[in-house]
Design an enzyme around this catalytic site. Structure first.
Site, short mmCIF file in Angstrom:
data_model
loop_
_atom_site.label_atom_id
_atom_site.label_comp_id
_atom_site.label_asym_id
_atom_site.label_seq_id
_atom_site.Cartn_x
_atom_site.Cartn_y
_atom_site.Cartn_z
N HIS A 291 -6.92 -1.57 9.39
CA HIS A 291 -6.15 -2.88 9.21
C HIS A 291 -6.77 -3.37 10.22
O HIS A 291 -5.58 -3.53 11.47
CB HIS A 291 -4.97 -2.78 8.97
CG HIS A 291 -5.31 -2.17 7.60
ND1 HIS A 291 -4.88 -3.03 6.26
CD2 HIS A 291 -4.16 -1.37 7.18
CE1 HIS A 291 -4.47 -2.21 5.29
NE2 HIS A 291 -4.69 -0.78 5.34
N SER B 274 0.39 -1.55 -0.07
CA SER B 274 0.13 0.28 0.04
C SER B 274 0.94 1.29 -0.30
O SER B 274 0.10 2.46 -0.15
CB SER B 274 -1.07 -0.41 0.75
OG SER B 274 -1.70 -0.88 1.51
N ASN C 296 -3.46 3.16 7.06
CA ASN C 296 -2.77 3.12 7.01
C ASN C 296 -3.36 3.84 4.60
O ASN C 296 -3.88 3.21 4.56
CB ASN C 296 -1.27 2.13 6.14
CG ASN C 296 -0.57 2.95 4.57
OD1 ASN C 296 -0.54 4.06 4.26
ND2 ASN C 296 -0.19 1.95 3.72
N GLY D 29 -4.06 -1.85 -0.52
CA GLY D 29 -3.56 -1.88 -2.14
C GLY D 29 -3.45 -0.15 -2.11
O GLY D 29 -3.80 0.47 -1.42
N GLN E 226 -12.99 0.71 0.19
CA GLN E 226 -12.94 2.11 -0.97
C GLN E 226 -14.29 2.18 -2.43
O GLN E 226 -14.85 2.27 -2.66
CB GLN E 226 -11.93 2.82 -0.85
CG GLN E 226 -11.86 3.35 0.26
CD GLN E 226 -10.22 3.80 -0.19
OE1 GLN E 226 -9.55 3.63 -1.02
NE2 GLN E 226 -9.24 4.01 1.13
N GLU F 38 -5.58 -6.87 10.71
CA GLU F 38 -4.96 -7.49 10.49
C GLU F 38 -3.25 -6.56 11.49
O GLU F 38 -2.49 -8.25 11.56
CB GLU F 38 -4.41 -8.40 9.14
CG GLU F 38 -3.29 -7.73 8.96
CD GLU F 38 -4.28 -6.47 8.01
OE1 GLU F 38 -3.74 -4.77 7.36
OE2 GLU F 38 -5.69 -6.18 7.82
N CYS G 231 -9.38 -1.56 3.39
CA CYS G 231 -9.04 -0.37 2.56
C CYS G 231 -9.18 -0.06 1.96
O CYS G 231 -10.29 0.52 1.50
CB CYS G 231 -7.38 -0.83 3.07
SG CYS G 231 -6.71 1.03 3.46
N LEU G 232 -8.74 -0.02 0.68
CA LEU G 232 -9.08 -0.05 -0.29
C LEU G 232 -10.08 -1.06 -0.84
O LEU G 232 -11.20 -0.34 -2.01
CB LEU G 232 -7.37 -0.48 -1.67
CG LEU G 232 -8.26 0.12 -3.26
CD1 LEU G 232 -7.82 1.38 -3.00
CD2 LEU G 232 -6.71 -1.00 -4.20
N GLY H 236 -3.19 3.80 -4.07
CA GLY H 236 -4.10 4.59 -4.66
C GLY H 236 -5.06 4.81 -4.70
O GLY H 236 -6.09 5.26 -3.88
#
Length: 376
Positions: A354, A53, A314, A245, A276, A356, A272-273, A247
């Site tokens: 996250h 990421s 993140n 991931g 989104q 994990e 996360c990504l 971007g």
């Protein structure tokens, strides 16, 4: 002398370590240029710089002393060949002493992977600058003396450098083929056997996510971001899982369309990504944050249980609006931003943080148990 230079002409001098920083003449090789972010974790530097990421980003560590326990090869978060994903690292100081026999120093690790570091930087001042002014494109160079002409040359280069939102770094960090039960070379104690089989889409997945699923007896078939609806439906999977991931999530047009097609046909989960992408697929919107959440000390509140957890995060983008059919599951306890959603109508659930860890606190790892329940 080594310099960290930002697009707004702010610069910091320091001492280079790791691989050699490029000269001004070598700038176009793009060895050390990227989006500059700060991470507030006190430990876990190996996991951070090997997290896919961080592809294309320069990481400034706010903790003042980095590297004291070295690097253990094999403990990286990436599952592909590339070891370090951050473009470069910025520290106040790095440890230069000895490490255990089964480890190598941070400096050697950077050298071996051709990644540049700069130390001696006032990271407190730099962090405040990023907090107050937002993300900046930046680069690290070496030159005998940084005069106005040299600074103007570098700033002009940075202002022409593309923003990460116009790039698709997922292409550089994700699998290109389907992999059944990917090997992660990591020991773990099995908690229970869920007997589930997830289709896991790799946008730059962390090893710790796979490990958390394996611990719960979940079989995994890893798919590239170019996955198709027919591939998922023909596999008779218990759920579709969208990974983390790098971007802008809006760049993942294939994934967004596939999730639209698949919603309601099987449970869909995300981190996360992936969270989104789910937001966009159900008609919500995402936006880029001013300086993001990067670190292992971000509190989130569960709006169902009213419990607060400290989490690893993140992300530079965030879900900003949701359709009425979506329920907010978690919010960030600091700024109120959306950190998790549930869409009962389509059996969707996702989190921005996250669970994990890798690195960070593990008190929210039970989210994976929630995911598995949601796959019933």
């Amino acid at each position: 002398m080594t310099y960290l230079i930002l697009e707004d002409a702010t610069y910091y001098s320091g001492i280079g370590f790791g691989a050699s920083a490029p000269s001004i003449e070598q700038l176009k090789e793009n060895k050390t240029t990227g989006e500059l972010i700060f991470n507030t974790s006190m430990v876990g530097y190996q996991e951070i710089i090997s997290d896919p990421s961080y592809e294309g980003q320069i990481v400034c560590f706010t903790y003042p002393h980095i590297g004291n326990y070295g690097i253990k090869i094999g403990d990286e978060e990436n599952i592909l060949e590339k070891k370090i994903h951050s473009k470069a690292i910025v520290v106040k100081e790095y440890y230069q002493g000895g490490v255990e026999s089964d480890r190598i120093t941070l400096n050697q690790y950077l050298v071996d992977n051709d990644v540049v570091g700069i130390s001696g930087v006032n990271t407190r001042d730099l962090t405040i600058h990023l907090r107050d002014h937002g993300f900046k494109r930046a680069t690290i160079i070496q030159c005998e003396q940084l005069g106005k002409a040299e600074l103007d040359t570098v700033v002009s280069y940075l202002l022409a450098f593309p923003f990460i939102s116009s790039l698709n770094p997922v292409e550089n960090v994700s699998t290109k083929k389907i992999i059944n039960n990917p090997k992660i070379n990591s020991s773990y104690e099995t908690l229970y056997n869920s007997k589930k089989h997830f289709a896991l889409v790799d946008f730059g997945i962390k090893k710790s996510i796979i490990k958390a699923l394996y611990k719960r007896g979940v079989q995994i078939t890893l798919f590239p971001p170019s996955f198709r609806e027919s591939e998922i439906l023909s596999g008779n999977f218990d759920a579709l899982f969208l990974s983390n991931g790098p971007g802008d999530p809006e760049m993942q047009t294939n994934a967004i369309q596939r999730v639209k097609e698949l919603k309601g046909k099987l449970p869909i989960l995300g981190i996360c990504l992936g969270h989104q992408i789910i937001t966009l697929a159900i008609g919500g919107k995402t936006e880029k944050m001013s300086f993001g959440h990067h670190g292992g000390n971000q509190p989130v509140t569960n709006l169902e249980s009213h419990k607060t957890f400290v989490t690893s995060q993140n992300h530079s983008f965030v879900s900003s609006t949701l359709p009425d059919e979506a329920n907010i599951w978690f919010i960030n306890s600091n700024d109120g931003s959306i950190e998790g959603i549930k869409v009962p109508k389509y059996k969707m659930m996702s989190v921005q943080f996250h669970p994990e860890a890798g690195p960070g606190p593990r008190e929210s790892e039970s989210i994976f148990d929630e995911f598995i329940k949601g796959a019933n």
